[in-house]
Design an enzyme around this catalytic site. Structure first.
Site, PDB file in Angstrom:
ATOM      1  N   ASN A   9     -12.854  29.606  36.644  1.00 27.94           N
ATOM      2  CA  ASN A   9     -11.877  30.627  36.273  1.00 27.94           C
ATOM      3  C   ASN A   9     -12.585  31.972  36.341  1.00 27.94           C
ATOM      4  O   ASN A   9     -13.389  32.290  35.466  1.00 27.94           O
ATOM      5  CB  ASN A   9     -11.370  30.326  34.844  1.00 27.94           C
ATOM      6  CG  ASN A   9     -10.448  31.415  34.326  1.00 27.94           C
ATOM      7  OD1 ASN A   9     -10.073  32.336  35.065  1.00 27.94           O
ATOM      8  ND2 ASN A   9     -10.093  31.326  33.049  1.00 27.94           N
ATOM      9  N   TRP A  10     -12.306  32.721  37.386  1.00 23.76           N
ATOM     10  CA  TRP A  10     -13.029  33.985  37.594  1.00 23.76           C
ATOM     11  C   TRP A  10     -12.546  35.095  36.672  1.00 23.76           C
ATOM     12  O   TRP A  10     -13.112  36.182  36.660  1.00 23.76           O
ATOM     13  CB  TRP A  10     -12.904  34.423  39.064  1.00 23.76           C
ATOM     14  CG  TRP A  10     -13.606  33.523  40.034  1.00 23.76           C
ATOM     15  CD1 TRP A  10     -14.269  32.362  39.746  1.00 23.76           C
ATOM     16  CD2 TRP A  10     -13.722  33.707  41.454  1.00 23.76           C
ATOM     17  NE1 TRP A  10     -14.786  31.814  40.899  1.00 23.76           N
ATOM     18  CE2 TRP A  10     -14.471  32.618  41.965  1.00 23.76           C
ATOM     19  CE3 TRP A  10     -13.268  34.670  42.341  1.00 23.76           C
ATOM     20  CZ2 TRP A  10     -14.768  32.478  43.318  1.00 23.76           C
ATOM     21  CZ3 TRP A  10     -13.557  34.542  43.692  1.00 23.76           C
ATOM     22  CH2 TRP A  10     -14.304  33.454  44.177  1.00 23.76           C
ATOM     23  N   LYS A  11     -11.454  34.855  35.947  1.00 25.83           N
ATOM     24  CA  LYS A  11     -10.900  35.853  35.017  1.00 25.83           C
ATOM     25  C   LYS A  11     -10.734  37.195  35.737  1.00 25.83           C
ATOM     26  O   LYS A  11     -10.457  37.211  36.926  1.00 25.83           O
ATOM     27  CB  LYS A  11     -11.763  35.936  33.757  1.00 25.83           C
ATOM     28  CG  LYS A  11     -11.940  34.560  33.100  1.00 25.83           C
ATOM     29  CD  LYS A  11     -12.524  34.613  31.715  1.00 25.83           C
ATOM     30  CE  LYS A  11     -12.655  33.193  31.171  1.00 25.83           C
ATOM     31  NZ  LYS A  11     -13.172  33.146  29.815  1.00 25.83           N
ATOM     32  N   HIS A  95      -4.048  29.774  28.956  1.00 23.04           N
ATOM     33  CA  HIS A  95      -5.426  30.097  28.577  1.00 23.04           C
ATOM     34  C   HIS A  95      -5.430  30.825  27.234  1.00 23.04           C
ATOM     35  O   HIS A  95      -4.544  31.629  26.948  1.00 23.04           O
ATOM     36  CB  HIS A  95      -6.088  30.959  29.668  1.00 23.04           C
ATOM     37  CG  HIS A  95      -7.570  31.044  29.481  1.00 23.04           C
ATOM     38  ND1 HIS A  95      -8.150  31.884  28.561  1.00 23.04           N
ATOM     39  CD2 HIS A  95      -8.589  30.367  30.062  1.00 23.04           C
ATOM     40  CE1 HIS A  95      -9.465  31.712  28.601  1.00 23.04           C
ATOM     41  NE2 HIS A  95      -9.757  30.795  29.502  1.00 23.04           N
ATOM     42  N   GLU A  97      -7.063  33.244  26.174  1.00 21.90           N
ATOM     43  CA  GLU A  97      -7.056  34.714  26.231  1.00 21.90           C
ATOM     44  C   GLU A  97      -5.622  35.223  26.331  1.00 21.90           C
ATOM     45  O   GLU A  97      -5.275  36.252  25.747  1.00 21.90           O
ATOM     46  CB  GLU A  97      -7.927  35.177  27.417  1.00 21.90           C
ATOM     47  CG  GLU A  97      -9.414  35.034  27.082  1.00 21.90           C
ATOM     48  CD  GLU A  97     -10.318  34.753  28.265  1.00 21.90           C
ATOM     49  OE1 GLU A  97      -9.901  34.932  29.421  1.00 21.90           O
ATOM     50  OE2 GLU A  97     -11.468  34.329  28.019  1.00 21.90           O
ATOM     51  N   GLU A 167     -10.468  23.930  25.556  1.00 22.29           N
ATOM     52  CA  GLU A 167     -11.398  25.059  25.472  1.00 22.29           C
ATOM     53  C   GLU A 167     -11.389  25.604  24.051  1.00 22.29           C
ATOM     54  O   GLU A 167     -10.521  26.415  23.691  1.00 22.29           O
ATOM     55  CB  GLU A 167     -10.972  26.175  26.431  1.00 22.29           C
ATOM     56  CG  GLU A 167     -10.904  25.752  27.878  1.00 22.29           C
ATOM     57  CD  GLU A 167     -10.995  26.958  28.807  1.00 22.29           C
ATOM     58  OE1 GLU A 167     -11.941  26.998  29.593  1.00 22.29           O
ATOM     59  OE2 GLU A 167     -10.147  27.860  28.717  1.00 22.29           O
ATOM     60  N   GLY A 173     -17.201  32.210  26.285  1.00 23.29           N
ATOM     61  CA  GLY A 173     -17.925  33.453  26.524  1.00 23.29           C
ATOM     62  C   GLY A 173     -18.915  33.809  25.425  1.00 23.29           C
ATOM     63  O   GLY A 173     -19.433  34.920  25.377  1.00 23.29           O
ATOM     64  N   SER A 213     -18.502  28.099  27.622  1.00 20.95           N
ATOM     65  CA  SER A 213     -19.945  28.255  27.821  1.00 20.95           C
ATOM     66  C   SER A 213     -20.591  27.061  28.533  1.00 20.95           C
ATOM     67  O   SER A 213     -21.713  26.665  28.212  1.00 20.95           O
ATOM     68  CB  SER A 213     -20.654  28.532  26.486  1.00 20.95           C
ATOM     69  OG  SER A 213     -20.179  29.735  25.916  1.00 20.95           O
ATOM     70  N   GLY A 234     -16.001  29.731  33.031  1.00 22.29           N
ATOM     71  CA  GLY A 234     -15.815  31.172  33.201  1.00 22.29           C
ATOM     72  C   GLY A 234     -17.075  31.800  33.791  1.00 22.29           C
ATOM     73  O   GLY A 234     -17.305  31.783  34.999  1.00 22.29           O
ATOM     74  N   GLY A 235     -17.927  32.330  32.907  1.00 24.08           N
ATOM     75  CA  GLY A 235     -19.099  33.103  33.321  1.00 24.08           C
ATOM     76  C   GLY A 235     -19.930  32.458  34.423  1.00 24.08           C
ATOM     77  O   GLY A 235     -20.274  33.113  35.418  1.00 24.08           O
TER      78      GLY A 235
HETATM   79  P1  13P Z   1     -16.990  30.739  29.696  1.00 21.86           P
HETATM   80  O1  13P Z   1     -17.475  29.643  30.588  1.00 21.86           O
HETATM   81  O2  13P Z   1     -17.406  32.100  30.155  1.00 21.86           O
HETATM   82  O3  13P Z   1     -17.310  30.484  28.248  1.00 21.86           O
HETATM   83  O4  13P Z   1     -15.367  30.746  29.799  1.00 21.86           O
HETATM   84  C1  13P Z   1     -14.681  29.565  29.631  1.00 21.86           C
HETATM   85  C2  13P Z   1     -13.267  29.791  29.983  1.00 21.86           C
HETATM   86  O5  13P Z   1     -12.537  30.488  29.304  1.00 21.86           O
HETATM   87  C3  13P Z   1     -12.759  29.153  31.225  1.00 21.86           C
HETATM   88  O6  13P Z   1     -11.379  29.227  31.301  1.00 21.86           O
END
Ligand code: 13P
Length: 252
Positions: A9-11, A95, A97, A167, A173, A213, A234-235
């Protein structure tokens, strides 16, 4: 058997040029890698370019969101049909967020899941508790509400197309990943919920990804858990080397 899935997920990251570069690197290194379903979810503006870069590779395209209507007066929104048109196979829905920043409800998420399935796309449906909910002992109730609300009115046939991502919000993050045992406990609970709502076969066939993470250093332990079928990352999905290491996780 549930095929593992590693999804990036590149956000809100990457210009079109940067997205082409990253997806190009992945396409080169993972061109013949079919043991794991590999999915990447760039921002809307880069979907078309990335679709071109990864065509003829096993890498699949996902969007990070959609709106639950096909067409019409919905300024600023993108429908599942349009995502299919640009080459997506998956859509991330619900998600944390978006639940937190945009106050998306379980009912709205449920509408998106249904419209996504109707368009012939596969939802990656996200759930997870906040730190406060976990500390208050509400984790299982929160997961139950999210699963029951998000998956309302779905059939076993629908479920064959859907992937769940657990998640925990406190692990996203933050560098503070859930332990292997904490993640396994939640996944096993979710699978039990699916058995209650649908059938044992559905529960056993549904892939449940862990997100929060996930890094090269912890992926192998997570993937060794019975009920963890992959990762939503994500990251670490923003760097080709890290993401490739996740895709090539070492089996226990
Ligand atoms: P991180 O891997 O940066 O913690 O993010 C997880 C995430 O929200 C994937 O959708």
């Amino acid at each position: 058997m549930r095929k593992p899935m590693i999804a990036g997920n590149w956000k809100l990251n990457k210009t079109i040029a940067e997205a082409k570069e990253l997806s190009g690197d992945l396409a080169k290194c993972l061109a013949n890698f079919t043991e794991v379903d590999i999915v990447i979810a760039p921002v809307f503006t880069a979907l078309s370019a990335v679709a071109e870069t990864i065509k003829d590779t096993p890498i699949k395209l996902a969007a990070q969101n959609c709106y639950p209507e096909e067409t019409g007066a919905f300024t600023g929104e993108v429908s599942p049909l349009m995502l299919k048109d640009v080459g997506c196979e998956y859509v991330i829905i619900g998600h944390s967020e978006r639940r937190q920043l945009l106050e998306e409800s379980d009912a709205f998420i449920n509408q998106k899941i249904i419209k996504t399935l109707e368009a012939g796309l596969k939802p990656i449906f996200c759930i997870g508790e906040t730190l406060q909910e976990r500390e208050n002992g509400e984790m299982l109730d929160v997961l139950t509400t999210q699963i029951k609300g998000g998956l309302a009115n779905l059939s076993a046939t629908h479920m064959a197309e859907l992937v769940i991502a657990y998640e925990p919000v406190w692990a996203i993050g933050t560098g503070q990943t859930a332990t292997d045992e904490q993640a396994q406990e939640a996944h096993s609970f979710i699978r039990g919920l699916l058995q209650g709502m649908f059938t044992k076969e559905v529960a056993l066939a549904t892939r449940i990804l862990y997100g929060g993470s996930v890094k090269p250093g912890n992926v192998d332990g997570l993937m060794a858990q019975d009920d963890i079928d992959g990762a939503l990352v994500g990251g670490a999905s923003l760097k080709a080397d890290d993401f490739i290491r996740l895709v090539r996780f070492e089996k226990a």
